[in-house]
Scaffold this motif. Structure first.
Motif, PDB file in Angstrom:
ATOM      1  N   ARG A   1       1.869   8.923  10.134  1.00 20.18           N
ATOM      2  CA  ARG A   1       0.444   8.943   9.738  1.00 20.18           C
ATOM      3  C   ARG A   1      -0.013   7.638   9.070  1.00 20.18           C
ATOM      4  NH1 ARG A   1       2.005  13.114  11.841  1.00 20.18           N
ATOM      5  NH2 ARG A   1       1.030  15.161  11.629  1.00 20.18           N
ATOM      6  N   ARG A   2       0.789   6.593   9.169  1.00 23.89           N
ATOM      7  CA  ARG A   2       0.387   5.349   8.528  1.00 23.89           C
ATOM      8  C   ARG A   2      -0.493   4.502   9.431  1.00 23.89           C
ATOM      9  NH1 ARG A   2       3.336   1.015   4.579  1.00 23.89           N
ATOM     10  NH2 ARG A   2       1.402  -0.154   4.261  1.00 23.89           N
ATOM     11  N   TRP A   3      -0.137   4.423  10.700  1.00 28.92           N
ATOM     12  CA  TRP A   3      -0.835   3.494  11.600  1.00 28.92           C
ATOM     13  C   TRP A   3      -1.806   4.266  12.479  1.00 28.92           C
ATOM     14  CZ3 TRP A   3       0.282  -0.704   9.293  1.00 28.92           C
ATOM     15  CH2 TRP A   3       1.562  -0.900   8.750  1.00 28.92           C
ATOM     16  N   VAL A   4      -3.025   3.760  12.531  1.00 28.11           N
ATOM     17  CA  VAL A   4      -4.099   4.360  13.331  1.00 28.11           C
ATOM     18  C   VAL A   4      -4.544   3.337  14.361  1.00 28.11           C
ATOM     19  CG1 VAL A   4      -6.458   5.258  13.304  1.00 28.11           C
ATOM     20  CG2 VAL A   4      -4.884   5.831  11.439  1.00 28.11           C
TER      21      VAL A   4
ATOM     22  N   SER B   1      -3.584   3.004   7.523  1.00 30.00           N
ATOM     23  CA  SER B   1      -4.367   4.079   6.912  1.00 30.00           C
ATOM     24  C   SER B   1      -4.174   4.153   5.398  1.00 30.00           C
ATOM     25  CB  SER B   1      -3.993   5.431   7.538  1.00 30.00           C
ATOM     26  OG  SER B   1      -2.694   5.833   7.154  1.00 30.00           O
ATOM     27  N   TYR B   2      -3.137   3.502   4.881  1.00 26.93           N
ATOM     28  CA  TYR B   2      -2.927   3.511   3.432  1.00 26.93           C
ATOM     29  C   TYR B   2      -3.915   2.591   2.719  1.00 26.93           C
ATOM     30  CZ  TYR B   2       1.628   5.751   4.354  1.00 26.93           C
ATOM     31  OH  TYR B   2       2.632   6.599   4.756  1.00 26.93           O
ATOM     32  N   SER B   3      -4.162   1.421   3.317  1.00 29.99           N
ATOM     33  CA  SER B   3      -5.028   0.435   2.672  1.00 29.99           C
ATOM     34  C   SER B   3      -6.382   0.290   3.347  1.00 29.99           C
ATOM     35  CB  SER B   3      -4.341  -0.932   2.650  1.00 29.99           C
ATOM     36  OG  SER B   3      -4.132  -1.397   3.987  1.00 29.99           O
ATOM     37  N   GLY B   4      -6.513   0.813   4.609  1.00 30.51           N
ATOM     38  CA  GLY B   4      -7.755   0.665   5.357  1.00 30.51           C
ATOM     39  C   GLY B   4      -7.925  -0.700   5.983  1.00 30.51           C
ATOM     40  N   ILE B   5      -6.846  -1.507   6.007  1.00 30.35           N
ATOM     41  CA  ILE B   5      -6.923  -2.878   6.512  1.00 30.35           C
ATOM     42  C   ILE B   5      -6.554  -2.905   7.994  1.00 30.35           C
ATOM     43  CG2 ILE B   5      -5.890  -5.188   6.344  1.00 30.35           C
ATOM     44  CD1 ILE B   5      -5.490  -4.644   3.360  1.00 30.35           C
ATOM     45  N   PRO B   6      -7.333  -3.601   8.839  1.00 32.13           N
ATOM     46  CA  PRO B   6      -6.938  -3.783  10.246  1.00 32.13           C
ATOM     47  C   PRO B   6      -5.803  -4.802  10.332  1.00 32.13           C
ATOM     48  CG  PRO B   6      -8.997  -4.935   9.813  1.00 32.13           C
ATOM     49  CD  PRO B   6      -8.653  -4.209   8.553  1.00 32.13           C
TER      50      PRO B   6
ATOM     51  N   ALA C   1       0.834  -1.209   0.000  1.00 31.60           N
ATOM     52  CA  ALA C   1       0.000   0.000   0.000  1.00 31.60           C
ATOM     53  C   ALA C   1       0.864   1.252   0.000  1.00 31.60           C
ATOM     54  CB  ALA C   1      -0.919   0.003   1.223  1.00 31.60           C
ATOM     55  N   THR C   2       0.325   2.305  -0.613  1.00 29.63           N
ATOM     56  CA  THR C   2       1.009   3.600  -0.676  1.00 29.63           C
ATOM     57  C   THR C   2       0.039   4.693  -0.257  1.00 29.63           C
ATOM     58  OG1 THR C   2       0.395   3.818  -3.004  1.00 29.63           O
ATOM     59  CG2 THR C   2       2.576   2.871  -2.513  1.00 29.63           C
ATOM     60  N   PRO C   3       0.558   5.851   0.166  1.00 26.41           N
ATOM     61  CA  PRO C   3      -0.333   6.947   0.560  1.00 26.41           C
ATOM     62  C   PRO C   3      -1.248   7.364  -0.585  1.00 26.41           C
ATOM     63  CG  PRO C   3       1.926   7.392   1.246  1.00 26.41           C
ATOM     64  CD  PRO C   3       1.980   6.184   0.381  1.00 26.41           C
ATOM     65  N   GLY C   4      -2.521   7.547  -0.250  1.00 23.47           N
ATOM     66  CA  GLY C   4      -3.486   8.019  -1.240  1.00 23.47           C
ATOM     67  C   GLY C   4      -4.175   6.936  -2.036  1.00 23.47           C
ATOM     68  N   MET C   5      -3.708   5.666  -1.919  1.00 21.86           N
ATOM     69  CA  MET C   5      -4.310   4.615  -2.742  1.00 21.86           C
ATOM     70  C   MET C   5      -5.695   4.206  -2.250  1.00 21.86           C
ATOM     71  SD  MET C   5      -2.481   1.022  -1.612  1.00 21.86           S
ATOM     72  CE  MET C   5      -3.740   0.033  -2.404  1.00 21.86           C
ATOM     73  N   LEU C   6      -6.033   4.634  -1.027  1.00 19.19           N
ATOM     74  CA  LEU C   6      -7.305   4.226  -0.427  1.00 19.19           C
ATOM     75  C   LEU C   6      -8.490   4.655  -1.284  1.00 19.19           C
ATOM     76  CD1 LEU C   6      -8.175   2.812   2.206  1.00 19.19           C
ATOM     77  CD2 LEU C   6      -8.477   5.058   3.213  1.00 19.19           C
ATOM     78  N   PHE C   7      -8.383   5.830  -1.914  1.00 20.64           N
ATOM     79  CA  PHE C   7      -9.502   6.359  -2.696  1.00 20.64           C
ATOM     80  C   PHE C   7      -9.313   6.174  -4.194  1.00 20.64           C
ATOM     81  CE2 PHE C   7      -9.346   8.902   1.238  1.00 20.64           C
ATOM     82  CZ  PHE C   7     -10.614   8.638   1.727  1.00 20.64           C
ATOM     83  N   GLN C   8      -8.246   5.481  -4.585  1.00 20.68           N
ATOM     84  CA  GLN C   8      -8.005   5.292  -6.016  1.00 20.68           C
ATOM     85  C   GLN C   8      -8.769   4.115  -6.580  1.00 20.68           C
ATOM     86  OE1 GLN C   8      -3.765   4.956  -6.395  1.00 20.68           O
ATOM     87  NE2 GLN C   8      -3.367   7.097  -5.789  1.00 20.68           N
ATOM     88  N   GLU C   9      -9.089   3.146  -5.732  1.00 27.03           N
ATOM     89  CA  GLU C   9      -9.790   1.954  -6.203  1.00 27.03           C
ATOM     90  C   GLU C   9     -11.266   2.260  -6.417  1.00 27.03           C
ATOM     91  OE1 GLU C   9      -9.105  -1.058  -3.355  1.00 27.03           O
ATOM     92  OE2 GLU C   9      -6.918  -1.037  -3.568  1.00 27.03           O
TER      93      GLU C   9
END
Length: 916
Positions: free
Chosen positions: A85-88, A104-109, A6-14
């Motif tokens: 800012r990667r880990w929440v 936070s990059y992929s939204g995966i727990p 995962a990379t920053p910003g890819m969460l909304f690219q799919e």
């Protein structure tokens, strides 16, 4: 893996994929303003993170998109973000509390910690600078502090300790950015410093009072470690900074410290008069936020560098700086403590502010611009309404804020603030020209649906908060219900060529809370009907045509329940030639009443998802291929769900999802049935759910057809002992109906007479009242009357199973119900138990509720106690209230408790967990 790629910003690219669930969270309006808002990305992509109820929301502000981190069953109580800012990390309070770490990059727990603080959940959480360790503090009266290495799979913390209650409620924690083995927490009255290693967790509690420096300290807000690594700071409500210094400086090491960790207050620096609410370290600066909305930057010597302020910014709740670009590294141990320059080295680092009045702002440091990102409700949201013809949803809050959103574009359109009272309920008129709002002070406003300006004067004829408001189908009438159990009606008039309304009449038609008001249409005309349903079990219909000024006429008043409490009401779709009213009660039952006679025609098992249905709406249908296909949307205490119609008791025809763990307050559906909206009350959020009816139909099909779903509701299923017993009783009932002693040839069939239904029901462990028996027999007898004109006189095994499942208690017999009855009817005996005198019990059975005759009572008691009256014995004395039990009173003690009544008289087994 998906995480490491995962990379920053890819969460909304799919591209968004169609959900496989009947309901999927599509958008969240509002957020928890008591928790921090974090900046994840800034610049071309402005992405923030905040909490809404039990969901963490990653919000792309410029792209107007949301990604929802869903996994908690309770409201999220705290969250933190790693430095990169990667880990929440999110945590909650309540039963089965969780700590979840997200990418936070992929939204995966990537890690879920179960049972971290099983008693009460988590009150505070922090992640170390190197993102390897978590510190958590429990939310119980006796708080426990734990340190976790979340990158490992260990189920136990690395170390932990308990805090004494006199330290106060610790609700803030943060690591030392230069030493992951050191962290600090604080309550309003006590700051605690921690140092941990493989050997364990140590803490120190330095003392500080107004006598320490002969100055008022105030309550502590937040603490932080100074970037010089030799001091720590704590902000106070008196506008001061407490400076703490280590007695022996700590060196990062995994080895146990040589001496116990200790800190002491060396200075109390007065920065300002106003309370400090936020304290942070940013690069080589100390940053504060206060109750006046000011953000100030200080150097290492606490000299002011710059101040950001705006007249419309409220008390600061959190400050979050944009992530450092790759060519500008963040804070490091090399920071100079003598840095005083005001050349703004932080000008390229914008920051996000959140305030306690639910506003989020972005501050561009190069221009000192305050850009409003969100402004949401700061108090409970109890009212939502969808426009009947357009993609608009109105949201009302107790803070007086009324907002209208375009829910198809997820964009805010218009708002209005009412300062006198809070909004309790909303309703659009059927054509969508007007929006009616009911307020907590008993007033109602009729507003233009587009501009939200008042269309006519304010009305205030109710003496309590308005709980329900509704328009008739032709907008001729508006009806309201309030907390004082009154229904008030307003009638349309024309003034100066425009439509308005005037007060017609009001009536205290119920003596318990009103659960629903419902307009309908007369079957033989186009005139409106008005009904109200209350917890007093009364369904009241009003005669609007005969009502006059200050005189509201009641047409019918019907008791719709014997024991259960009705909770909601709706018009049932016209699926047959007979018209019905649908109700749901607190015993998980749904009932169909004839719309004209109000006679109960059917009782059905409703959705059972932890709590009864609170509200329900027939989902508008756009299915032109099958107009007979209808669906019901509903809410329970904390869930939202869908139900396939017609209701028949099949549990696979419904589905529900957690929406607001602290309670759902309202429900609305879009005009086309594509979306369902829920309001969360105290969590200040509204959730938009996308409907996928194909998924619901598929789940129902997988559950089986015909009787298969009902067999599975029997103990042991189709092949179990319970079903075999039922078959035996069914055929024995045939023998009874033909006569036990007859010598004639038996006629074996698949049916039994309706008169045998009560006996078989009781044999199976379901003991219905006489009123319930009458309902069951009537339901079967007239099930085909409308279509054929004939009464049914017998029932087959399959229909009997459905009747049994739909009418029996949803969760079986409960000792609690008997204990509750003794709480009401009994007195405290010598042992402190609730008891009833034997004579009083016999009197109650003969004179209250469904009264038993002397003969019935004697027969029941002798049968229950295993005795038969002697042949030719004398009759009980009917003048003596205790005479009914004369044959067996020696077996009944003079003082009866709930346990004696259940076990010794009724002969029911009592589980150990249900005993006192």
């Amino acid at each position: 893996s998906l995480v490491w790629a995962a990379t920053p910003g890819m969460l909304f690219q799919e591209d968004k994929q169609t959900s496989l669930h009947p309901l999927s969270l599509s958008w969240v309006f509002g957020y928890n303003s008591s928790l921090a808002v974090h900046s994840l990305m800034d610049g071309e992509d402005q992405v923030i993170l905040y909490v809404s109820s039990h969901t963490a929301v990653i919000h792309d502000v410029l792209g107007n998109r949301q990604y929802h981190l869903q996994g908690h069953a309770n409201v999220i109580s705290c969250l933190c973000v790693s430095e990169d800012r990667r880990w929440v990390a999110t945590a909650d309070r309540g039963p089965d509390a969780l700590v979840i770490i997200w990418d936070s990059y992929s939204g995966i727990p990537v890690r879920t910690i179960f049972g971290s603080h099983p008693e009460d959940g988590v009150s505070a959480i922090a992640i170390s600078q190197d993102a390897k360790y978590l510190a958590t503090i429990s939310a119980g009266k006796v708080q426990r502090v734990c340190v976790w290495k979340w990158t490992s799979t260990a189920e136990e913390p690395l170390c932990s300790t308990e805090l004494r209650p006199e330290f106060g409620y610790q609700d803030y924690v943060i690591f030392n950015s230069q030493n992951p083995y050191e962290f600090v927490s604080n309550s309003k009255t006590q700051v605690i410093f921690y140092l941990w290693s493989d050997a364990g967790l140590q803490y120190g509690t330095p003392l500080l009072s107004s006598r320490t420096f002969n100055s008022v300290v105030g309550h502590f807000s937040q603490s932080v470690f100074h970037f010089n690594n030799s001091q720590a700071l704590t902000g106070t409500s008196a506008g001061k900074l407490v400076v703490w210094e280590a007695a022996s400086p700590c060196i990062p090491s995994k080895e146990p410290p040589a001496k116990p960790h200790s800190m002491k207050a060396t200075k109390l620096v007065p920065l300002q008069k106003d309370s400090l609410t936020v304290l942070k370290v940013f690069e080589c600066c100390i940053v504060t936020g206060d109750v006046n909305g000011q953000v100030k930057f200080y150097d290492g010597q606490l000299q002011v560098l710059i101040c950001y302020s705006h007249s419309k910014v409220g008390p600061i709740r959190s400050i979050s700086f944009a992530k450092a670009p790759p060519d500008l590294p963040g804070a490091s141990p090399a920071c100079s403590t003598s840095f005083i320059s005001s050349s703004q080295p932080f000008a390229t680092r914008n920051f996000i502010l959140s305030t306690s009045d639910a506003t989020v702002l972005r501050v561009a440091t190069d221009r000192t611009d305050f850009e409003k990102v969100m402004e949401e409700a700061k108090k409970a949201v109890n009212a939502i309404a969808c426009h009947p013809r357009q993609g608009l949803v109105a949201v009302g809050s107790h803070c007086g804020l009324l907002k209208v959103w375009d829910y198809q574009q997820n964009k805010y359109l218009v708002s209005r603030i009412f300062t006198k009272a809070g909004i309790q309920c909303l309703s659009y008129d059927p054509k969508g020209y007007f929006l009616a709002a009911g307020f907590t002070d008993g007033s109602i406003y009729i507003l233009d649906a587009i501009s939200l300006q008042s269309s006519c004067k304010e009305f205030k004829f109710s003496h309590g908060p308005i709980t329900h408001i509704s328009f008739s189908h032709d907008s001729e009438y508006i009806a309201t219900a309030d907390e004082k159990y009154a229904v008030t009606v307003y009638k349309s008039v024309v003034q100066n060529g425009s439509r308005c309304w005037e007060h017609l009449a009001g009536l205290h038609s119920h003596y318990k809370p009103i659960r629903s008001i419902l307009f309908g249409v007369q079957s033989d005309s186009n005139e409106p009907r008005l009904l109200s349903l209350g917890e007093d079990r009364q369904l009241v219909e009003y005669d609007l045509n005969s009502s006059s000024k200050d005189h509201l006429v009641v047409l019918h008043r019907d008791r719709v329940e014997q024991i259960a409490v009705p909770l909601c009401l709706a018009w049932y779709p016209q699926l047959s030639t007979e018209s019905f009213i649908l109700t749901a009660n607190n015993c998980y039952k749904m009932k169909l009443y004839n719309a004209t006679t109000k006679i109960c025609r059917k009782t059905l098992l409703g959705p059972t998802y932890g709590s009864p249905l609170e509200k329900m709406q027939i989902l508008p249908t756009t299915n032109t291929t099958d107009p007979q296909k209808h669906y019901l949307a509903f809410i329970t205490k904390d869930k939202v769900g869908l139900q396939i119609l017609p209701v028949d008791g099949n549990p696979h025809k419904s589905s529900a999802f957690m929406c607001h763990p602290d309670g759902v307050s309202d429900l609305a559906s879009s005009y086309d049935g594509r979306y369902v909206f829920t309001a969360g009350g105290s969590d200040c959020t509204v959730m938009k759910w996308e409907v996928n009816l194909n998924a619901l139909d598929a789940a129902a099909s997988l559950g089986g057809e015909d009787l298969i779903p009902f067999y599975n509701l029997l103990d042991g299923g189709r092949e179990g002992e319970f079903f075999r017993e039922l078959e035996d009783y069914f055929y024995y009932a045939q023998l009874r109906s033909q006569g036990i002693d007859t010598l004639e040839t038996r006629q074996v069939s698949t049916h039994i007479p309706l008169e045998e239904i009560p006996s078989v029901m009781r044999a199976m462990g379901f003991y219905p009242s006489e009123g319930k028996i009458e309902e069951m027999i009537s339901e079967v007898k007239f099930s085909k009357y409308v279509d054929t004109g004939e009464q049914v006189t017998k029932i087959n095994l399959g229909d009997f199973i459905k009747l049994y499942i739909n009418h029996r208690p949803a969760f079986g017999l409960s000792m609690r119900k008997i204990q509750r009855a003794f709480q009401v009817l009994g007195y405290d005996n010598e042992n402190g138990d609730k008891a009833i005198d034997r004579g009083d019990l016999l009197l109650l059975l003969q004179r209250r509720g469904e009264q038993m005759t002397e003969e019935e009572l004697a027969q029941c008691l002798t049968t229950l106690l295993g005795r038969r009256p002697a042949q030719g014995g004398s009759e009980p004395d009917t003048d003596d209230p205790a005479g009914a039990a004369a044959l067996s009173e020696e077996e009944i003690p003079e003082e009866i408790t709930a346990e004696i009544f259940a076990a010794d008289i009724l002969g029911l087994p009592i589980a150990e967990s249900e005993k006192k």
